[in-house]
Enzyme design. Sequence first.
Site, PDB file in Angstrom:
ATOM      1  N   HIS A 179      -9.422  -5.947 -38.611  1.00 34.69           N
ATOM      2  CA  HIS A 179      -8.917  -6.868 -38.562  1.00 34.69           C
ATOM      3  C   HIS A 179      -7.928  -7.245 -39.048  1.00 34.69           C
ATOM      4  O   HIS A 179      -7.608  -6.589 -40.258  1.00 34.69           O
ATOM      5  CB  HIS A 179      -9.989  -7.841 -39.056  1.00 34.69           C
ATOM      6  CG  HIS A 179      -9.394  -8.958 -39.099  1.00 34.69           C
ATOM      7  ND1 HIS A 179      -9.168  -9.784 -38.278  1.00 34.69           N
ATOM      8  CD2 HIS A 179      -8.981  -9.632 -40.502  1.00 34.69           C
ATOM      9  CE1 HIS A 179      -8.997 -11.159 -38.726  1.00 34.69           C
ATOM     10  NE2 HIS A 179      -8.569 -11.019 -39.632  1.00 34.69           N
ATOM     11  N   GLY A 198       0.396  -1.229   0.096  1.00 35.70           N
ATOM     12  CA  GLY A 198       0.250   0.276  -0.096  1.00 35.70           C
ATOM     13  C   GLY A 198       0.595   1.405   0.171  1.00 35.70           C
ATOM     14  O   GLY A 198       2.469   0.947  -0.322  1.00 35.70           O
TER      15      GLY A 198
END
Length: 458
Positions: A445, A271
Site C-alpha cells: 500500500h 479485423g
Amino acid sequence: MSEFQYDLVIIGAGPGGYEAAYEAADFGMKVALVEKDLVGGTCLNRGCVPTKTMMHSSDAYRIATQSANIGVSAEGVKADLNRIIDRKCEVSETLRDGIMFLLKKKKVDFVAGTAKVTDGHTVEISGNDEVSELTAANIMIATGSEPATPPIPGADLPGVLDSTGLLELRGEIMKDFVIIGGGVIGIEFATIYSDLGTNVTVVEAMDRLLPNMDKELGRSLKMNFKNRGIDTHTNAMVEKIEERNGRLVCFYKEKDKVQEVEADHILVCTGRRPVTKGVFSEELEEKLLGARGFLQVDDCYRTEIPSIYGIGDAIGGTMLAHTATAEGRNAVAIMNGKEPEINMNVVAGCIYTSPEIASVGLTQDEAKEAGIDVITKKFPTSANGKTIIEELDRGFIKLVASKEDHTLLGAQLMCGRATDIVGELAVAIANGLTVEEVANTIHPHPTFVEAVCEAARA
C-alpha cells in the site's frame, strides 16, 4: 551427418518466429530464420510496440496540459507528431538491433527473402532476382497477420487508412478523426489521438465496444470515452465513405437513420487476416490452408504434413504476440521429443487505454455458457488510493471463481497498471489458487495492485 542443411527453418521473424529460433538454438538445433521484411514482425514494427510508444508520448502530452488542478501548470506545451513518429521508429530500431544481436549470439542464420514451402522439407527463397533453396528436417510457419479491410464503398479513398498506414502518418495533428471498429486497435488509437487534442469518433457495428470481452468493460469504457470527449456509436453500421470538399465523410446507419460525420482521416480496423497466401506451393496451399486462409494444425502445432508446423496468427486462435511466443516454444519442445511446458489455457489480453484494461481466464458469461456455477467479487477502483492520487477515470477489478470451491477462474480489470497486474492473476488461475488464498496474501500500500486483494475480500 543430417541429410538436410538445417534442423529447423522458421518462416517469419515476428515474436513467435524469433523466440522459437532462440529456443531451438538452446536445444542445439541448427536453425535458419527467414524474413521478407523487418525482423520483429507486426508486433515490433506495425503493432504493439509502435502504438505503445506513441501512447507514451500522447499520455505525457495529456498529463502536461491537464495538470493544473494538481499544482503543475505548463505553458507552451506542444505535441509534435513528426517527432512522435521519429521516436516510434527509434524504439523499434533499438529492439530490432537487440533481436539481431541475440540471433547472432545463438548462431541462428538470418535469411532475408521471400519464402515458399515446396514440400515437407524444402523452402524456396527469392530475393534480389535470385532464387535459392533451404532444406530442413522441420519447417515452422510463423508468418503472422495483416489488416483486413471490409468491402466498404470508398474505403480505397486517399486518407482512409489501416493501422499500418496510420502509424506512418506525419504532418500536423489531425483535427477530426473517424475510427471504424471499436475493438482493441480502434480504442487504442482513439485514446492516442484524443489525448493529442483530436476530435475522435468511433463507429462500432456491434452492441458495445470491445465486443469480444466482458460486457462491463465495454460499457465502462464507453462512459470513460464520453468523459474524455470521444464520440462513440455502437450498433452502427458503416454504409460508405465519400470525399466532400477535400474532406472525408463517413456515412453510417444508427437506429434506422443514416448519420454522417466528417474527418481529416478515417481508420478502418475491423479485423486481421493470416499472411499465408503464397507461403506454399499451390498443391500444398490447397492441402494445408482452411477456408479463411488459416493454417490447419493439430494440438502439437503439426499440419497434415508432420514436418511442417504452424504457430501464431497464421493458425488463428488468440492472435496475440505472447501467444505466438508461447506456441513457438512449445512447438520446438515437441520437435525435440519433450512435453511442452507453457500452459496455453491461461492467456491474458491487454489494452492500453487510460485506465488500462486487461482480462484473463473466463468471464462470468463464458462460465455460464460452459455450465459452471460461479461467484463474482468486485472492487471499484474509485476507492483505491493510488487511483485517486493519479486522477484516473472510473474502473474496477472483477474476479470470477468457482462457486463450489472458490478456485479462481477468471479476472477482468479496468484500472491503473492493469496490464501488469493481470500477470499475478494469470499465475493464480494457472496454479488453481482460491480467492481466499489471493485475499490472504499481503499486497503493498498504496498501490494499484492492492485492489486485487480488496476484490478477493469483497
